[in-house]
Design a protein around this motif. Structure first.
Motif, short mmCIF file in Angstrom:
data_model
loop_
_atom_site.label_atom_id
_atom_site.label_comp_id
_atom_site.label_asym_id
_atom_site.label_seq_id
_atom_site.Cartn_x
_atom_site.Cartn_y
_atom_site.Cartn_z
N ALA A 1 12.52 -8.07 12.42
CA ALA A 1 12.69 -9.44 11.94
C ALA A 1 12.49 -9.52 10.43
CB ALA A 1 11.71 -10.36 12.65
N TYR A 2 11.48 -8.79 9.93
CA TYR A 2 11.22 -8.81 8.49
C TYR A 2 12.36 -8.18 7.71
CZ TYR A 2 9.27 -7.68 3.95
OH TYR A 2 9.08 -7.56 2.61
N ALA A 3 12.83 -7.03 8.19
CA ALA A 3 13.91 -6.33 7.49
C ALA A 3 15.19 -7.15 7.51
CB ALA A 3 14.14 -4.96 8.11
N LEU A 4 15.44 -7.85 8.64
CA LEU A 4 16.62 -8.71 8.73
C LEU A 4 16.48 -9.87 7.75
CD1 LEU A 4 19.29 -9.57 10.03
CD2 LEU A 4 17.94 -10.70 11.84
N ALA A 5 15.30 -10.48 7.69
CA ALA A 5 15.05 -11.58 6.75
C ALA A 5 15.26 -11.13 5.32
CB ALA A 5 13.63 -12.12 6.94
N TRP B 1 13.91 -15.82 10.19
CA TRP B 1 13.46 -14.49 10.60
C TRP B 1 12.19 -14.08 9.88
CZ3 TRP B 1 14.99 -12.95 15.00
CH2 TRP B 1 16.26 -13.32 15.47
N MET B 2 12.00 -14.56 8.64
CA MET B 2 10.75 -14.27 7.94
C MET B 2 9.59 -14.94 8.68
SD MET B 2 9.98 -12.49 5.20
CE MET B 2 11.31 -12.54 4.00
N ARG B 3 9.84 -16.15 9.17
CA ARG B 3 8.81 -16.85 9.94
C ARG B 3 8.52 -16.12 11.26
NH1 ARG B 3 7.10 -21.99 9.34
NH2 ARG B 3 8.82 -22.42 7.91
N ALA B 4 9.59 -15.62 11.89
CA ALA B 4 9.41 -14.90 13.16
C ALA B 4 8.55 -13.66 12.93
CB ALA B 4 10.76 -14.51 13.74
N ALA B 5 8.81 -12.94 11.84
CA ALA B 5 8.01 -11.74 11.54
C ALA B 5 6.57 -12.11 11.24
CB ALA B 5 8.63 -10.99 10.36
N ALA B 6 6.41 -13.20 10.49
CA ALA B 6 5.05 -13.64 10.13
C ALA B 6 4.28 -14.05 11.38
CB ALA B 6 5.12 -14.80 9.13
N GLU B 7 4.95 -14.75 12.27
CA GLU B 7 4.28 -15.18 13.51
C GLU B 7 3.87 -14.00 14.38
OE1 GLU B 7 7.21 -17.79 15.07
OE2 GLU B 7 6.50 -19.54 13.93
N ARG B 8 4.53 -12.84 14.17
CA ARG B 8 4.17 -11.65 14.94
C ARG B 8 3.18 -10.77 14.18
NH1 ARG B 8 10.03 -11.96 16.01
NH2 ARG B 8 10.27 -12.79 18.13
N ARG C 1 2.17 -9.02 7.67
CA ARG C 1 1.48 -9.64 6.53
C ARG C 1 2.41 -9.88 5.34
NH1 ARG C 1 -2.42 -4.85 4.07
NH2 ARG C 1 -0.75 -3.62 3.13
N GLU C 2 3.32 -8.94 5.08
CA GLU C 2 4.24 -9.15 3.95
C GLU C 2 5.16 -10.31 4.22
OE1 GLU C 2 5.56 -8.68 0.21
OE2 GLU C 2 3.91 -7.59 1.12
N ALA C 3 5.60 -10.48 5.47
CA ALA C 3 6.43 -11.62 5.83
C ALA C 3 5.64 -12.91 5.65
CB ALA C 3 6.91 -11.48 7.27
N ALA C 4 4.38 -12.91 6.05
CA ALA C 4 3.54 -14.10 5.88
C ALA C 4 3.41 -14.45 4.41
CB ALA C 4 2.17 -13.86 6.50
N TYR C 5 3.21 -13.43 3.56
CA TYR C 5 3.08 -13.67 2.13
C TYR C 5 4.38 -14.21 1.54
CZ TYR C 5 2.80 -12.68 -2.85
OH TYR C 5 2.85 -12.78 -4.22
N ARG C 6 5.49 -13.59 1.88
CA ARG C 6 6.76 -14.03 1.30
C ARG C 6 7.16 -15.40 1.82
NH1 ARG C 6 10.94 -9.04 1.11
NH2 ARG C 6 12.28 -10.73 0.37
N LEU C 7 6.84 -15.71 3.05
CA LEU C 7 7.10 -17.05 3.58
C LEU C 7 6.27 -18.08 2.81
CD1 LEU C 7 8.41 -18.92 5.64
CD2 LEU C 7 6.55 -18.35 7.23
N ALA C 8 5.01 -17.75 2.56
CA ALA C 8 4.13 -18.65 1.80
C ALA C 8 4.67 -18.87 0.40
CB ALA C 8 2.71 -18.09 1.75
N SER D 1 1.47 -26.86 0.04
CA SER D 1 1.41 -27.47 1.37
C SER D 1 0.40 -26.74 2.24
CB SER D 1 2.79 -27.43 2.02
OG SER D 1 3.14 -26.09 2.31
N ALA D 2 -0.01 -27.44 3.27
CA ALA D 2 -0.95 -26.85 4.22
C ALA D 2 -0.32 -25.65 4.91
CB ALA D 2 -1.38 -27.89 5.25
N GLU D 3 0.99 -25.71 5.16
CA GLU D 3 1.66 -24.60 5.84
C GLU D 3 1.67 -23.36 4.96
OE1 GLU D 3 5.82 -23.43 8.14
OE2 GLU D 3 5.76 -25.18 6.81
N ALA D 4 1.98 -23.55 3.66
CA ALA D 4 1.99 -22.40 2.75
C ALA D 4 0.60 -21.78 2.69
CB ALA D 4 2.44 -22.84 1.35
N GLU D 5 -0.41 -22.63 2.59
CA GLU D 5 -1.78 -22.11 2.54
C GLU D 5 -2.13 -21.34 3.81
OE1 GLU D 5 -6.39 -23.74 2.29
OE2 GLU D 5 -4.76 -25.05 1.64
N GLN D 6 -1.66 -21.85 4.94
CA GLN D 6 -1.93 -21.17 6.21
C GLN D 6 -1.37 -19.75 6.20
OE1 GLN D 6 0.20 -22.96 9.49
NE2 GLN D 6 0.26 -21.00 10.58
N TRP D 7 -0.13 -19.59 5.68
CA TRP D 7 0.48 -18.26 5.66
C TRP D 7 -0.20 -17.35 4.63
CZ3 TRP D 7 2.56 -17.07 9.86
CH2 TRP D 7 3.32 -17.98 10.60
#
Length: 631
Positions: free
Chosen positions: A176-180, A194-201, A204-211, A231-237
């Motif tokens: 998912a991360y590589a596809l994103a 797909w970045m969110r999907a990777a982060a949810e799994r 960590r790099e997906a979580a950072y880049r999503l944030a 945003s609260a969502e960015a902070e969460q990631w």
């Protein structure tokens, strides 16, 4: 009026600066290496794939290995695959290969994937891709991810997208991360999904880049609010990535918490990131410690960051040593900042040279920073040129700095044009600086509006300047309010009812800041309400600061209280400073004492000083004294 910027201090760029091209970070590089080979992977990746179950005993590794060897020798294909994976994970490629080939020949897809990993490590990328293709067709998400990465590296993006999507749709975090990453490179909006999907799994790099993506979007949406909201969502990631050891996520999380005022937790995240080698976090931690008064430990972290190439930390060290008078060490660190590509280093070197009177060198460093786009350096260079009389050379630098957003430069342009008599152009620059919160510029706009008769607009700007700490603005605002103040109502028994008005409060604020005319006015108001002690205090403060009106009024007060000898002292001081009424008072005092020659001398002085009414009275007194002396 003095130009602004000639006494500038260290120009800080903030706690940390996000470099351009941030996706090529050390953290990301480490993760991508793991994703590319899928060997003994980091905690971000899955383990080397085993035969479907991936089961291992909870006994010691040596015991487990012996069990697997016995089972493999007995023809257990699953044990053969797991043993090969174990040896591969350990780095024993020679030992792993025969087991993985045997299991692959028996149709184990996990072994096929891991054989591909082994061959990739040996440098046989094309052969590895063949085994990954076999495993991917058999349903291995890990193999589909590895094959997709291989296709992308070979430049076959359609094939890469196909296999990465196969992996991602099976729930593989790395896929998912590589596809994103691939879709983001193309500018495809589906990348975020797909970045969110990777982060949810748990990637960590997906979580950072999503944030970071959410953060940038928040900054654009809140551009009018200086773009500082997160945003609260960015902070969460950021938190999820930081909790999994992502050092840049820890840095950004620390910055968010610091802006919010949660300094203790911010410090913890900065420390975590700094210990992992993030120079900007070490620099930010240094600022946090400095603000708490712990300069010694701040210096330790700044040193660590500066040695890792952080120019902002080198600047901070330079400023720290400059404050301690260690100019040579300060200069060395400023040069280090400059060498690290930080234009503030050249600017601060200019400041240091200017303080030491090394004007030519200061100009050299200011120019270097100014040509690099440093707006405060451009303003400082213009100030320096103005001080040596090069007005023509100063103006373009003031303009460049002002257009780049330097408030001081906009104010200085106002001074420059006002000096030429171009009041309208000067007012435009003053208004621009005032709109950005420049106190002295707001005062100048207020004075100009008063001159034009626009009292409401004048009052608005004077209030801004007075609120910003300008004593002159406070005095002028008080005078505006005083002029429109109605007479004080009388008490029914004839006593004046006194309540402190807003104009008196502004007079007092200006007086407390040392404004001499305001001090005299506060004294007059106190005398009017019968508070002689308060009036004398303010008159004396003004007189001792050089106010001739203060000295004259203090003399009047002392004379009324029966202290004429002391009153004469203050009148003499006022008259020597050109106060005609004080000279007339002295002439009258000496005439009453019978010191006619001295009285005539002060009467002559009063005639020359005026104003007209005083000069007329003094001339009559002088003539009378002259007649007495010649009789």
């Amino acid at each position: 009026m003095d130009v602004m910027g000639d006494k500038a201090t260290l120009f800080e760029t903030g706690r940390f600066v996000q470099p351009s091209g941030e996706e090529a970070t050390p953290d990301q590089g480490r993760d991508k290496t793991a994703e590319a080979v899928e060997t003994v992977e980091t905690e971000e990746t899955e383990t080397v794939e085993t035969a479907e179950t991936g089961e291992t005993a909870e006994t010691g590794e040596a015991v487990e290995e012996m069990r697997l060897r016995l089972a493999a020798e007995a023809g257990d294909d699953e044990a053969t695959s797991v043993l090969g994976a174990m040896l591969l994970r350990r780095g024993d490629l020679d030992g792993a290969e025969p087991y993985l080939r045997a299991a692959t020949a028996a149709g184990d897809r996990a072994a096929a994937n891991n054989l591909g990993v082994l061959l990739h490590q040996r440098g046989y990328a094309d052969e590895a891709a063949g085994w990954w293709r076999i495993a991917a067709v058999a349903g291995s998400a890990a193999a589909a991810h590895a094959l997709g990465r291989h296709c992308r590296e070979c430049g076959d993006e359609p094939a890469a997208e196909y296999w990465l999507r196969q992996s991602a749709e099976q729930g593989h975090a790395l896929g998912a991360y590589a596809l994103a990453d691939l879709l983001e490179h193309r500018g495809d909006p589906a990348a975020e999904r797909w970045m969110r999907a990777a982060a949810e799994r748990g990637h960590r790099e997906a979580a950072y880049r999503l944030a970071r993506a959410l953060d940038r979007r928040d900054a654009q949406d809140s551009e009018g609010d200086n773009g500082v909201s997160t945003s609260a969502e960015a902070e969460q990631w950021y938190r999820q990535a930081a909790a999994r050891g992502h050092r840049r996520a820890s840095l950004h999380l620390g910055a968010i918490l610091e802006r919010r005022g949660d300094l203790k937790e911010a410090g913890r995240w900065y420390l975590t990131s700094a210990k992992d080698g993030e120079a900007r976090a070490a620099c930010a931690l240094g600022f946090l410690l400095r603000d708490a008064g712990d300069t010694e430990n701040a210096a330790i972290w700044w040193l660590r960051a500066a040695q890792d190439g952080d120019g902002n930390a080198a600047n901070a060290l330079g400023a720290l040593h400059a404050e301690r008078g260690q100019t040579q060490t300060a200069e060395r660190w400023y040069r280090a900042a400059m060498d690290a590509g930080d234009d503030n280093g050249a600017y601060n070197l200019g400041l240091l040279c200017a303080e030491q009177g090394r004007t030519a060198q200061a100009e050299q460093w200011y120019r270097r920073a100014a040509y690099a786009g440093h707006r405060e350096a451009a303003n400082a260079l213009a100030v320096l040129l103005l001080q040596v009389g090069d007005t023509a050379g100063a103006e373009p630098w003031f303009s460049k700095a002002a257009e780049a957003g330097s408030v001081d430069a906009a104010f200085n342009l106002g001074i420059l044009f006002a000096g030429r008599g171009e009041e309208k152009i000067a007012l435009r620059w003053y208004e621009r600086a005032a709109a950005a919160g420049h106190t002295e510029a707001a005062l100048q706009v207020g004075i100009a509006r008063l001159r034009d008769g626009d009292e409401p607009e004048a009052e608005r700007h004077l209030r801004c300047a007075a609120g910003g700490g300008s004593a002159e603005a406070a005095y002028r605002l008080a005078a505006v309010l005083d002029a429109r103040r109605p007479p004080q109502p009388a008490h029914e028994l004839g006593e004046i009812v006194h309540e402190k008005t807003e104009c008196e409060e502004w007079y007092e604020r200006a007086a407390q800041q040392g404004h001499r005319r305001a001090q005299v006015r506060v004294g007059m108001l106190a005398a009017a309400r019968g508070d002689v002690v308060e009036a004398a205090r303010w008159y004396r403060e003004a007189a001792e600061a050089g106010s001739r009106n203060g000295a004259f009024n203090l003399g009047l007060l002392l004379a009324r209280e029966g202290s004429e000898p002391e009153a004469v002292v203050w009148w003499t001081r006022a008259a020597d400073d050109g106060h005609g009424r004080a000279a007339l008072r002295l002439a009258l005092v000496y005439a009453r004492r019978g010191e006619l020659a001295e009285g005539q001398r002060w009467a002559d002085r009063a005639v020359s000083l005026g104003p007209g009414e005083v000069a007329e009275r003094a001339a009559r007194l002088r003539d009378a004294l002259r007649q007495e002396l010649t009789a």
